[in-house]
Design an enzyme around this catalytic site. Structure first.
Site, PDB file in Angstrom:
ATOM      1  N   ASP A 177       0.942  -1.075  -0.021  1.00 57.52           N
ATOM      2  CA  ASP A 177      -0.080   0.096   0.069  1.00 57.52           C
ATOM      3  C   ASP A 177       0.987   1.224   0.025  1.00 57.52           C
ATOM      4  OD1 ASP A 177      -2.148  -1.923   0.172  1.00 57.52           O
ATOM      5  OD2 ASP A 177      -2.636  -1.013   2.132  1.00 57.52           O
ATOM      6  N   ASP A 206       0.855   4.248  -2.603  1.00 57.90           N
ATOM      7  CA  ASP A 206       0.570   5.637  -2.294  1.00 57.90           C
ATOM      8  C   ASP A 206       1.634   6.456  -2.896  1.00 57.90           C
ATOM      9  OD1 ASP A 206      -1.735   4.918  -1.086  1.00 57.90           O
ATOM     10  OD2 ASP A 206      -0.594   4.927   1.045  1.00 57.90           O
ATOM     11  N   LEU A 224     -36.152  -8.614 -16.266  1.00 56.29           N
ATOM     12  CA  LEU A 224     -36.275 -10.052 -16.705  1.00 56.29           C
ATOM     13  C   LEU A 224     -37.549 -10.565 -16.559  1.00 56.29           C
ATOM     14  CD1 LEU A 224     -32.585 -11.118 -15.712  1.00 56.29           C
ATOM     15  CD2 LEU A 224     -33.556 -10.942 -18.003  1.00 56.29           C
ATOM     16  N   GLU A 235     -25.728 -17.380 -15.347  1.00 60.19           N
ATOM     17  CA  GLU A 235     -24.669 -16.597 -14.450  1.00 60.19           C
ATOM     18  C   GLU A 235     -25.478 -16.495 -13.211  1.00 60.19           C
ATOM     19  OE1 GLU A 235     -24.324 -12.627 -16.083  1.00 60.19           O
ATOM     20  OE2 GLU A 235     -24.027 -13.823 -18.089  1.00 60.19           O
ATOM     21  N   LYS A 255     -27.391 -14.289 -10.648  1.00 61.44           N
ATOM     22  CA  LYS A 255     -28.212 -12.664 -10.477  1.00 61.44           C
ATOM     23  C   LYS A 255     -27.941 -12.075  -9.212  1.00 61.44           C
ATOM     24  CE  LYS A 255     -32.920 -11.198 -11.167  1.00 61.44           C
ATOM     25  NZ  LYS A 255     -32.570  -9.845 -10.660  1.00 61.44           N
ATOM     26  N   ASP A 275     -27.554  -9.273  -6.596  1.00 57.95           N
ATOM     27  CA  ASP A 275     -28.786  -8.604  -6.022  1.00 57.95           C
ATOM     28  C   ASP A 275     -28.049  -7.079  -5.647  1.00 57.95           C
ATOM     29  OD1 ASP A 275     -31.331  -7.865  -5.214  1.00 57.95           O
ATOM     30  OD2 ASP A 275     -31.032  -8.879  -3.289  1.00 57.95           O
ATOM     31  N   ARG A 320     -30.003   2.489 -14.275  1.00 64.00           N
ATOM     32  CA  ARG A 320     -31.238   2.000 -15.325  1.00 64.00           C
ATOM     33  C   ARG A 320     -32.425   3.116 -15.381  1.00 64.00           C
ATOM     34  NH1 ARG A 320     -34.852  -3.135 -13.837  1.00 64.00           N
ATOM     35  NH2 ARG A 320     -36.056  -2.910 -15.705  1.00 64.00           N
ATOM     36  N   GLU A 358     -23.842  -4.849 -12.683  1.00 64.80           N
ATOM     37  CA  GLU A 358     -24.695  -4.681 -11.467  1.00 64.80           C
ATOM     38  C   GLU A 358     -23.649  -4.277 -10.334  1.00 64.80           C
ATOM     39  OE1 GLU A 358     -27.656  -5.461 -11.747  1.00 64.80           O
ATOM     40  OE2 GLU A 358     -28.570  -5.866  -9.790  1.00 64.80           O
ATOM     41  N   TYR A 363     -22.064  -7.655 -16.706  1.00 71.16           N
ATOM     42  CA  TYR A 363     -22.746  -8.952 -17.370  1.00 71.16           C
ATOM     43  C   TYR A 363     -23.192  -8.766 -18.978  1.00 71.16           C
ATOM     44  CZ  TYR A 363     -26.669  -6.608 -15.610  1.00 71.16           C
ATOM     45  OH  TYR A 363     -27.476  -5.410 -15.319  1.00 71.16           O
ATOM     46  N   LYS A 394     -29.547 -17.325 -20.022  1.00 69.44           N
ATOM     47  CA  LYS A 394     -29.714 -16.559 -21.416  1.00 69.44           C
ATOM     48  C   LYS A 394     -29.321 -17.634 -22.387  1.00 69.44           C
ATOM     49  CE  LYS A 394     -27.772 -12.599 -18.826  1.00 69.44           C
ATOM     50  NZ  LYS A 394     -26.827 -11.667 -18.555  1.00 69.44           N
ATOM     51  N   LYS A 451     -35.501 -17.246  -9.866  1.00 74.95           N
ATOM     52  CA  LYS A 451     -35.563 -16.624  -8.653  1.00 74.95           C
ATOM     53  C   LYS A 451     -35.421 -17.714  -7.545  1.00 74.95           C
ATOM     54  CE  LYS A 451     -36.178 -12.419  -7.937  1.00 74.95           C
ATOM     55  NZ  LYS A 451     -36.910 -11.438  -8.688  1.00 74.95           N
ATOM     56  N   CYS A 483     -41.630  -6.337  35.672  1.00 72.92           N
ATOM     57  CA  CYS A 483     -40.615  -5.847  34.580  1.00 72.92           C
ATOM     58  C   CYS A 483     -38.997  -6.178  34.911  1.00 72.92           C
ATOM     59  CB  CYS A 483     -40.778  -4.130  34.787  1.00 72.92           C
ATOM     60  SG  CYS A 483     -39.459  -3.538  33.717  1.00 72.92           S
ATOM     61  N   CYS A 528     -37.012  -2.783  36.166  1.00 70.09           N
ATOM     62  CA  CYS A 528     -37.322  -2.108  37.312  1.00 70.09           C
ATOM     63  C   CYS A 528     -37.970  -2.943  38.532  1.00 70.09           C
ATOM     64  CB  CYS A 528     -38.080  -0.813  36.810  1.00 70.09           C
ATOM     65  SG  CYS A 528     -39.731  -1.073  36.466  1.00 70.09           S
ATOM     66  N   CYS A 574     -45.100  -2.478  31.417  1.00 68.30           N
ATOM     67  CA  CYS A 574     -44.533  -1.757  32.694  1.00 68.30           C
ATOM     68  C   CYS A 574     -45.154  -0.607  32.625  1.00 68.30           C
ATOM     69  CB  CYS A 574     -43.158  -1.787  32.775  1.00 68.30           C
ATOM     70  SG  CYS A 574     -42.227  -0.944  34.010  1.00 68.30           S
ATOM     71  N   CYS A 582     -39.144   3.819  35.069  1.00 71.16           N
ATOM     72  CA  CYS A 582     -38.389   2.536  34.714  1.00 71.16           C
ATOM     73  C   CYS A 582     -37.393   2.836  34.023  1.00 71.16           C
ATOM     74  CB  CYS A 582     -39.573   1.415  34.164  1.00 71.16           C
ATOM     75  SG  CYS A 582     -38.679   0.059  33.179  1.00 71.16           S
TER      76      CYS A 582
HETATM   77  S1  IVH Z   1     -29.162  -9.449 -17.664  1.00 70.00           S
HETATM   78  C1  IVH Z   1     -32.203  -7.709 -20.699  1.00 70.00           C
HETATM   79  N1  IVH Z   1     -27.448 -10.693 -15.799  1.00 70.00           N
HETATM   80  O1  IVH Z   1     -31.391  -8.128 -12.755  1.00 70.00           O
HETATM   81  C2  IVH Z   1     -31.329  -8.544 -19.276  1.00 70.00           C
HETATM   82  N2  IVH Z   1     -29.198  -8.842 -15.197  1.00 70.00           N
HETATM   83  O2  IVH Z   1     -34.192  -8.499 -13.262  1.00 70.00           O
HETATM   84  C3  IVH Z   1     -30.524  -7.734 -18.749  1.00 70.00           C
HETATM   85  N3  IVH Z   1     -28.930  -8.438 -12.693  1.00 70.00           N
HETATM   86  O3  IVH Z   1     -31.990  -5.272 -14.083  1.00 70.00           O
HETATM   87  C4  IVH Z   1     -30.246  -8.084 -17.617  1.00 70.00           C
HETATM   88  N4  IVH Z   1     -27.300  -9.844 -12.288  1.00 70.00           N
HETATM   89  O4  IVH Z   1     -29.937  -5.515 -12.648  1.00 70.00           O
HETATM   90  C5  IVH Z   1     -28.477 -10.074 -15.882  1.00 70.00           C
HETATM   91  N5  IVH Z   1     -25.836 -11.628 -14.508  1.00 70.00           N
HETATM   92  C6  IVH Z   1     -26.719 -10.716 -14.543  1.00 70.00           C
HETATM   93  C7  IVH Z   1     -27.585  -9.992 -13.401  1.00 70.00           C
HETATM   94  C8  IVH Z   1     -28.485  -9.209 -14.049  1.00 70.00           C
HETATM   95  C9  IVH Z   1     -28.308  -8.959 -11.739  1.00 70.00           C
HETATM   96  C10 IVH Z   1     -30.118  -7.696 -12.523  1.00 70.00           C
HETATM   97  C11 IVH Z   1     -30.077  -6.596 -13.345  1.00 70.00           C
HETATM   98  C12 IVH Z   1     -31.388  -6.285 -14.037  1.00 70.00           C
HETATM   99  C13 IVH Z   1     -32.270  -7.391 -13.358  1.00 70.00           C
HETATM  100  C14 IVH Z   1     -33.468  -7.835 -14.104  1.00 70.00           C
END
Ligand code: IVH
Length: 665
Positions: free
Chosen positions: A32, A36, A82, A112, A114, A116, A135, A169, A221, A284, A308, A402, A405, A420, A425
């Site tokens: 580091d 720096d 999606l 892939e 997904k 969050d 988005r 993401e 992605y 996909k 999901k 309680c 107290c 209480c 208290c």
């Molecule tokens: S593909 C047109 N791949 O999920 C499709 N989306 O419910 C574009 N997300 O808005 C999305 N991981 O924010 C894709 N590996 C992944 C993802 C992903 C998370 C989110 C993304 C999207 C939402 C769709």
């Protein structure tokens, strides 16, 4: 000069290389300190030769003054959502549709995780990161280039002079999220419900310095507009990786939908191993030409589906059941759990709500229980795994006294909780001070639950008014409160003296007198003295104040402890008045009879502030869109309320139209 330019270019390249090794590959080759030193040298060069400064320099990752607002960016290709699948059947239906549309007996899929977090789009022009956006509603997003630049994983320059829009993401690791929230708890700031909200809140900051301090990360992605030499989704990800854009390593090419299903099942099991949260798997079509042929519906591509996962549930053991005493004296049972990792954080407590629910779920000490966290910070016990009982479990009895107290506790007819009723208290007093200092009440920064408890233990506060007599010299002696934070705390307390009356009233925590009633009373009576003297008729004459609230207010103001408390506050110089600002539209009930619903994050206000502005002007705020709604006010990422509003023909307005209605613009 030429020498300086060459050195600067070399330094930039080296720094970006080390950034990549550290933040993307997790494989640094210098210390580091060495890093720096390189940065310092570059900063110094750019200071001496201002003509060498440029936007894509690593010295500019955090830069510029805070913005006044966000500008919008129209996405050249919409950022779609999606379709979801929850079961194998639905995945098979998706596969049948794909094969029918493609006219093929079998189609390859790419799977892939997904992630969050929240979707962003980044534009690179000839290799340079030029613009980034959220988005938004899928068609236009907010321009957040300055905030994305602070994410060290994002290259400011690509190794090839590529022009393309890349999508990914932004997310926060569970451990970072926890650390962030525990700091916020200490600072008495509102907690983020989950890593996703924390990431969204961090990206939508006007001041990039705040974003820079947040542990944001990103996985890429996909692509928007591009003319890159890629033919399959698998190629595309490999190409992004070659461009040094972080891509999630857990991915697989699947020959058919059964293999995709296997991938979904594997990660349903393994999701808790990941340092970040996922809410499913994205499946996909692998062939990009086929994707193109299949196209999109209005909302989502036909070539992809999100499988999901349900909200995470975990089983763990109940080590003990404790009871909590709240600020109103309510005694609630809480399960102490063997710590488990669930939905982004380590959980050690679960609410059991009240004794009826405890009895209904039949939770015993020593039981193995299933817990779930569905968005909230405190998880709940879903059910007991009775088959795991060994006979050593112990039933729990709600206390007759309680725990704080020792006063007898009573359950009033029609109430679900025991309370209480001892006005002095200690547990209640501590909770009352915590509430008084909280953000929606007196908003005293730095005075969170831990600090209040510390002050109580040290005997420095016994009631709300004692806060206003604290001295920095007393506080700085306390363990865990450095001199600086002691001074800050005293300053924050001092500042709160000037709050308007409605905050003070709400801060008193009078039963039934919530934020709304506090505002109504403060705006009607304008001074605490007039409010104190008001009788039942005068109180119930205020629109929105019924006999129950009036009764509760009168009981509070008649109590001898209240008189003492108010004297102490007055002596300390705490404001007892509600300001009437001249020319302020707040006094005019311009929104009388209008009902508002909010959806999505606003830029200028929190939801609470916005709701306050509406009610101040005589309008109403409702949580859900219905036929009675007059306006849906949309912020960023408005969600399902928007569709509902369109369905019902409710007027949809954005933030600036809202400001106009409020006559603030
Ligand atoms: S593909 C047109 N791949 O999920 C499709 N989306 O419910 C574009 N997300 O808005 C999305 N991981 O924010 C894709 N590996 C992944 C993802 C992903 C998370 C989110 C993304 C999207 C939402 C769709």
């Amino acid at each position: 000069m030429e020498e300086a330019a060459a050195r600067a270019a070399q330094l930039r390249q080296e720094i970006e290389e080390h950034n990549y090794r550290y933040h993307v590959l997790d494989d640094p080759v210098i210390s580091d300190q060495q890093f720096d030193a390189l940065m310092r040298e570059l900063v110094e060069l750019e200071r001496r030769f201002p003509e060498l400064q440029r936007d894509d320099s690593p010295t500019r990752r955090v830069g510029g003054a805070p913005r006044a607002g966000f500008s919008t960016v129209a996405h050249k290709l919409p950022m779609l959502g999606l379709d979801n699948a929850f079961q194998l059947e639905e995945l098979r239906d998706f596969d049948s549709r794909v094969r029918r549309l493609a006219g093929l007996s079998s189609v390859e899929y790419f799977c892939e995780l997904k992630i969050d977090g929240l979707a962003v789009s980044l534009q690179y022009e000839e290799g340079r990161f030029t613009r980034g956006s959220t988005r938004g509603d899928g068609f236009t997003g907010e321009e957040i280039t300055h905030n994305l630049r602070t994410i060290r994983q994002i290259p400011l320059n690509l190794p090839d002079p590529v022009t393309a829009e890349v999508r990914g993401e932004v997310y926060i690791n569970r451990a970072d999220f926890e650390a962030m929230n525990s700091l916020r708890r200490e600072q008495n700031k509102p907690l983020f419900a989950n890593p996703r909200n924390a990431a969204a809140g961090s990206l939508r900051q006007l001041d990039p310095r705040i974003t820079a301090a947040r542990p944001l990360r990103i996985f890429f992605y996909g692509l928007g507009e591009h003319n890159l030499p890629v033919f399959t989704h698998g190629d595309l990800l490999a190409y992004l990786e070659r461009l040094r854009l972080p891509v999630n390593p857990h991915r697989a090419l699947c020959r058919n939908i059964d293999e995709a299903w296997e991938f979904c099942c594997e990660w349903a099991e393994r999701r808790s191993e990941l340092p970040y949260e996922i809410d499913g798997v994205v499946v996909k079509v692998n062939d990009l030409a086929l994707q193109e042929r299949m196209g999109n519906t209005a909302r989502s591509p036909r070539w992809a589906v999100a499988f999901k996962y349900p909200p995470e549930e975990k089983s763990t053991r109940v080590l003990d059941i404790l009871v909590n005493v709240g600020r109103t004296g309510a005694i609630t049972p809480v399960a102490v759990l063997e710590p488990v990792l669930i939905s982004g954080s380590t959980v050690q407590r679960a609410s059991l709500h009240n004794e009826d629910i405890l009895a209904e779920k039949e939770v015993m000490i020593g039981d193995t229980v299933v817990i779930r966290k569905a968005g909230e910070i405190i998880p709940e016990v879903v059910r007991v795994l009775k088959e795991k009982r060994t006979g050593a479990e112990r039933a729990f009895q709600m206390p007759e006294k309680c725990p704080s107290c020792g006063a007898a506790v009573h359950r009033l007819p029609g109430e679900a909780v025991r309370r209480c009723f001892n006005p002095s208290c200690p547990a209640q007093l501590v909770e009352r001070i915590v509430h008084f200092a909280s953000r929606r009440a007196m908003d005293i920064e730095g005075l969170g639950p831990a600090v209040v408890r510390l002050l109580w233990r040290e005997g420095l506060v016994r009631d709300l008014a004692d806060l206003y007599y604290l001295k920095a010299s007393q506080l700085s002696k306390l363990e865990g409160l450095a001199e600086k934070s002691a001074a800050n705390l005293v300053a924050a307390i001092e500042k709160s003296k000037g709050n308007p009356l409605h905050r003070l009233l709400f801060g008193f925590g009078i039963r039934l007198v919530g934020e709304k009633a506090s505002r109504l009373l403060a705006e009607h009576f304008l001074t605490l003295d007039r409010l104190r003297e008001a009788g039942p008729e005068e109180l119930t004459a205020v629109p929105g104040i019924g006999p129950k609230i009036a009764g509760a207010a009168i009981r509070f103001f008649q109590a001898p402890e209240t008189a003492e408390l108010l004297d102490k506050l007055a002596q300390a110089g705490v404001n007892f008045n509600e300001p009437v600002v001249e020319g302020d539209t707040a006094g005019e009930r311009v929104l009388e009879g209008k009902t508002f619903v909010f959806s999505g994050a606003l830029k200028r206000f929190t939801r609470h502030e916005a709701a306050g502005l509406v009610t101040e002007r005589g309008g109403r705020v409702s949580p859900a869109v219905s036929r009675k709604t007059d306006y849906l006010v949309t912020g960023a990422e408005p969600g399902s309320k928007l569709a509902r509003a369109h369905e019902l023909g409710v007027a949809v307005i954005d933030e600036s139209a809202f400001l106009e209605l409020l006559q603030l613009q």
